[in-house]
Every structure is written in C-alpha cells, then in structure tokens.
Design a protein around this motif. Structure first.
Motif, PDB file in Angstrom:
ATOM      1  N   THR A   1       0.833  -1.195   0.000  1.00 49.63           N
ATOM      2  CA  THR A   1       0.000   0.000   0.000  1.00 49.63           C
ATOM      3  C   THR A   1       0.873   1.251   0.000  1.00 49.63           C
ATOM      4  O   THR A   1       2.028   1.219   0.431  1.00 49.63           O
ATOM      5  CB  THR A   1      -0.930   0.052   1.230  1.00 49.63           C
ATOM      6  OG1 THR A   1      -0.125   0.151   2.405  1.00 49.63           O
ATOM      7  CG2 THR A   1      -1.854  -1.148   1.301  1.00 49.63           C
ATOM      8  N   ASN A   2       0.282   2.343  -0.467  1.00 53.25           N
ATOM      9  CA  ASN A   2       0.995   3.620  -0.400  1.00 53.25           C
ATOM     10  C   ASN A   2       1.379   3.934   1.035  1.00 53.25           C
ATOM     11  O   ASN A   2       2.466   4.447   1.297  1.00 53.25           O
ATOM     12  CB  ASN A   2       0.130   4.743  -0.976  1.00 53.25           C
ATOM     13  CG  ASN A   2       0.086   4.717  -2.482  1.00 53.25           C
ATOM     14  OD1 ASN A   2       1.012   4.249  -3.135  1.00 53.25           O
ATOM     15  ND2 ASN A   2      -0.989   5.220  -3.054  1.00 53.25           N
ATOM     16  N   LYS A   3       0.510   3.611   1.974  1.00 51.57           N
ATOM     17  CA  LYS A   3       0.791   3.880   3.390  1.00 51.57           C
ATOM     18  C   LYS A   3       2.056   3.142   3.839  1.00 51.57           C
ATOM     19  O   LYS A   3       2.931   3.726   4.478  1.00 51.57           O
ATOM     20  CB  LYS A   3      -0.404   3.474   4.245  1.00 51.57           C
ATOM     21  CG  LYS A   3      -0.207   3.752   5.715  1.00 51.57           C
ATOM     22  CD  LYS A   3      -1.410   3.366   6.528  1.00 51.57           C
ATOM     23  CE  LYS A   3      -1.142   3.677   7.992  1.00 51.57           C
ATOM     24  NZ  LYS A   3      -2.173   3.187   8.877  1.00 51.57           N
ATOM     25  N   ARG A   4       2.164   1.881   3.498  1.00 55.28           N
ATOM     26  CA  ARG A   4       3.346   1.093   3.886  1.00 55.28           C
ATOM     27  C   ARG A   4       4.599   1.681   3.247  1.00 55.28           C
ATOM     28  O   ARG A   4       5.645   1.820   3.894  1.00 55.28           O
ATOM     29  CB  ARG A   4       3.165  -0.371   3.471  1.00 55.28           C
ATOM     30  CG  ARG A   4       4.420  -1.240   3.596  1.00 55.28           C
ATOM     31  CD  ARG A   4       4.598  -1.810   4.969  1.00 55.28           C
ATOM     32  NE  ARG A   4       5.892  -2.411   5.198  1.00 55.28           N
ATOM     33  CZ  ARG A   4       6.124  -3.725   5.307  1.00 55.28           C
ATOM     34  NH1 ARG A   4       5.133  -4.575   5.178  1.00 55.28           N
ATOM     35  NH2 ARG A   4       7.329  -4.174   5.551  1.00 55.28           N
TER      36      ARG A   4
ATOM     37  N   LEU B   1       5.102   4.763   2.278  1.00 47.14           N
ATOM     38  CA  LEU B   1       5.425   6.034   2.936  1.00 47.14           C
ATOM     39  C   LEU B   1       6.092   5.814   4.284  1.00 47.14           C
ATOM     40  O   LEU B   1       7.069   6.481   4.632  1.00 47.14           O
ATOM     41  CB  LEU B   1       4.160   6.863   3.149  1.00 47.14           C
ATOM     42  CG  LEU B   1       3.603   7.562   1.925  1.00 47.14           C
ATOM     43  CD1 LEU B   1       2.217   8.115   2.221  1.00 47.14           C
ATOM     44  CD2 LEU B   1       4.531   8.669   1.485  1.00 47.14           C
ATOM     45  N   GLU B   2       5.547   4.885   5.056  1.00 45.94           N
ATOM     46  CA  GLU B   2       6.080   4.619   6.393  1.00 45.94           C
ATOM     47  C   GLU B   2       7.498   4.063   6.338  1.00 45.94           C
ATOM     48  O   GLU B   2       8.313   4.331   7.210  1.00 45.94           O
ATOM     49  CB  GLU B   2       5.164   3.642   7.141  1.00 45.94           C
ATOM     50  CG  GLU B   2       3.836   4.247   7.538  1.00 45.94           C
ATOM     51  CD  GLU B   2       2.848   3.231   8.100  1.00 45.94           C
ATOM     52  OE1 GLU B   2       3.091   1.998   7.982  1.00 45.94           O
ATOM     53  OE2 GLU B   2       1.817   3.664   8.640  1.00 45.94           O
TER      54      GLU B   2
ATOM     55  N   TYR C   1       2.483   8.998  -6.093  1.00 47.87           N
ATOM     56  CA  TYR C   1       1.717   9.277  -4.883  1.00 47.87           C
ATOM     57  C   TYR C   1       1.770  10.768  -4.551  1.00 47.87           C
ATOM     58  O   TYR C   1       0.741  11.394  -4.290  1.00 47.87           O
ATOM     59  CB  TYR C   1       2.253   8.461  -3.702  1.00 47.87           C
ATOM     60  CG  TYR C   1       1.630   8.866  -2.390  1.00 47.87           C
ATOM     61  CD1 TYR C   1       0.441   8.297  -1.956  1.00 47.87           C
ATOM     62  CD2 TYR C   1       2.217   9.848  -1.585  1.00 47.87           C
ATOM     63  CE1 TYR C   1      -0.149   8.683  -0.770  1.00 47.87           C
ATOM     64  CE2 TYR C   1       1.631  10.249  -0.401  1.00 47.87           C
ATOM     65  CZ  TYR C   1       0.456   9.654   0.005  1.00 47.87           C
ATOM     66  OH  TYR C   1      -0.128  10.061   1.180  1.00 47.87           O
TER      67      TYR C   1
ATOM     68  N   LYS D   1      -1.264  13.361  -4.290  1.00 47.92           N
ATOM     69  CA  LYS D   1      -1.528  14.039  -3.028  1.00 47.92           C
ATOM     70  C   LYS D   1      -1.548  15.548  -3.237  1.00 47.92           C
ATOM     71  O   LYS D   1      -2.386  16.258  -2.660  1.00 47.92           O
ATOM     72  CB  LYS D   1      -0.481  13.668  -1.972  1.00 47.92           C
ATOM     73  CG  LYS D   1      -0.779  14.284  -0.618  1.00 47.92           C
ATOM     74  CD  LYS D   1       0.224  13.859   0.430  1.00 47.92           C
ATOM     75  CE  LYS D   1      -0.100  14.523   1.762  1.00 47.92           C
ATOM     76  NZ  LYS D   1       0.888  14.170   2.788  1.00 47.92           N
TER      77      LYS D   1
ATOM     78  N   LYS E   1      -7.357   8.985   2.685  1.00 41.25           N
ATOM     79  CA  LYS E   1      -7.367   7.600   3.169  1.00 41.25           C
ATOM     80  C   LYS E   1      -7.397   6.642   1.979  1.00 41.25           C
ATOM     81  O   LYS E   1      -6.670   5.648   1.959  1.00 41.25           O
ATOM     82  CB  LYS E   1      -8.574   7.365   4.074  1.00 41.25           C
ATOM     83  CG  LYS E   1      -8.635   5.969   4.641  1.00 41.25           C
ATOM     84  CD  LYS E   1      -9.825   5.769   5.547  1.00 41.25           C
ATOM     85  CE  LYS E   1      -9.789   4.370   6.112  1.00 41.25           C
ATOM     86  NZ  LYS E   1     -11.073   3.758   6.272  1.00 41.25           N
TER      87      LYS E   1
ATOM     88  N   ASN F   1      -3.997   6.524   0.374  1.00 41.47           N
ATOM     89  CA  ASN F   1      -3.049   5.762   1.195  1.00 41.47           C
ATOM     90  C   ASN F   1      -3.279   4.259   1.114  1.00 41.47           C
ATOM     91  O   ASN F   1      -2.346   3.479   1.275  1.00 41.47           O
ATOM     92  CB  ASN F   1      -3.105   6.220   2.651  1.00 41.47           C
ATOM     93  CG  ASN F   1      -2.438   7.551   2.858  1.00 41.47           C
ATOM     94  OD1 ASN F   1      -1.576   7.957   2.090  1.00 41.47           O
ATOM     95  ND2 ASN F   1      -2.848   8.256   3.895  1.00 41.47           N
ATOM     96  N   GLU F   2      -4.520   3.848   0.862  1.00 44.15           N
ATOM     97  CA  GLU F   2      -4.845   2.416   0.833  1.00 44.15           C
ATOM     98  C   GLU F   2      -4.646   1.774  -0.533  1.00 44.15           C
ATOM     99  O   GLU F   2      -4.759   0.553  -0.659  1.00 44.15           O
ATOM    100  CB  GLU F   2      -6.287   2.215   1.306  1.00 44.15           C
ATOM    101  CG  GLU F   2      -6.463   2.513   2.789  1.00 44.15           C
ATOM    102  CD  GLU F   2      -7.914   2.445   3.257  1.00 44.15           C
ATOM    103  OE1 GLU F   2      -8.838   2.346   2.404  1.00 44.15           O
ATOM    104  OE2 GLU F   2      -8.122   2.496   4.477  1.00 44.15           O
TER     105      GLU F   2
END
Length: 130
Positions: free
Chosen positions: A4-7, A9-10, A45, A49, A88, A91-92
């Motif tokens: 995921t984009n969230k992963r 980014l983190e 991404y 954003k 959200k 990010n998902e």
C-alpha cells in the motif's frame, strides 16, 4: 508483491537509512533496487496528493495554497470530511511492485547487526529457506 501507499510512505525513510549500513552485497543490492522501484511509486503518490491539497486546502487571494508558519497546510473546514476520505483512499491503494528478494542466509551468515525494526522494514524482501 502488493504494497500500500501507506506502507511505502512509512518505510521510505527507514529504507534510505539502511543504505548507509554495511550490509552483505546481495542484501544491499536488493534494497537499492527496491528503493529505486519504490521511489517511482512515491513520485506518483506525491503528485496525486498534491492534487488533493490543491483541491481541498485554504487558498490565498491569488488561489495558491496557504502554508502556515509551521510549514503545514490547512484544509477547508467544510471539505475536511471529503479530504479525509480521499487521502485515506489514496493511502490504501495497493501497488504491485516486482520486489527484488534475497535469501535470509545472506543476513544470517554475515556480521551485520540489524534491529528488529530494521528487519521489519525489509521483511517482504527476504526469502526464507524452503
């Protein structure tokens, strides 16, 4: 592999820090190749954003996004719920990335020392013995 984009980014900063460590050649190479692939996803991404920021942020008289003293943007109060939903969703989103993997033995048979957190950053790059 789907990430995921969230992963992404983190993990991005931590992966960058791993490139500064003395790692076995195969491990270092795999991490570098994967960072290169991840950076192309991050560019897309960040572009998407920025579109959301342009759409939902508070603007000045010239229509440019206002940036506060703390270098933060402010979302228009009446659009906050939509912003939250859209960011959200962004990010998902899952990205199918051809991850370059390496065998766990490359780390286990080396003298490099990694923390559990560092292992967590690269867990999807590691192939365990079968």
């Amino acid at each position: 592999m789907k990430l995921t984009n969230k992963r992404i980014l983190e993990d991005a900063n931590g992966l960058g820090q791993l490139t500064q460590m003395k790692l076995p050649t195969k491990v270092s190479y795999a991490i570098a190749k994967n960072i290169d692939k991840i950076q192309s996803v991050l560019k897309i991404y960040n572009d998407e954003k920025q579109k959301l920021i342009d759409q939902y942020s508070v603007k000045d008289k010239e229509g440019k996004t206002l940036i506060g003293e703390d270098n933060q943007i402010t979302i228009q109060k009446e659009l906050l719920e939509e912003w939250t939903k859209d960011i959200k969703e962004l990010n998902e989103i899952e990205n199918d990335i051809a991850i370059h993997k390496f065998n766990i033995d490359a780390l286990l048979n080396s003298t490099c020392e990694m923390s559990p957190g560092e292992f967590m950053l690269i867990d999807y790059m590691i192939e365990e013995e079968k």
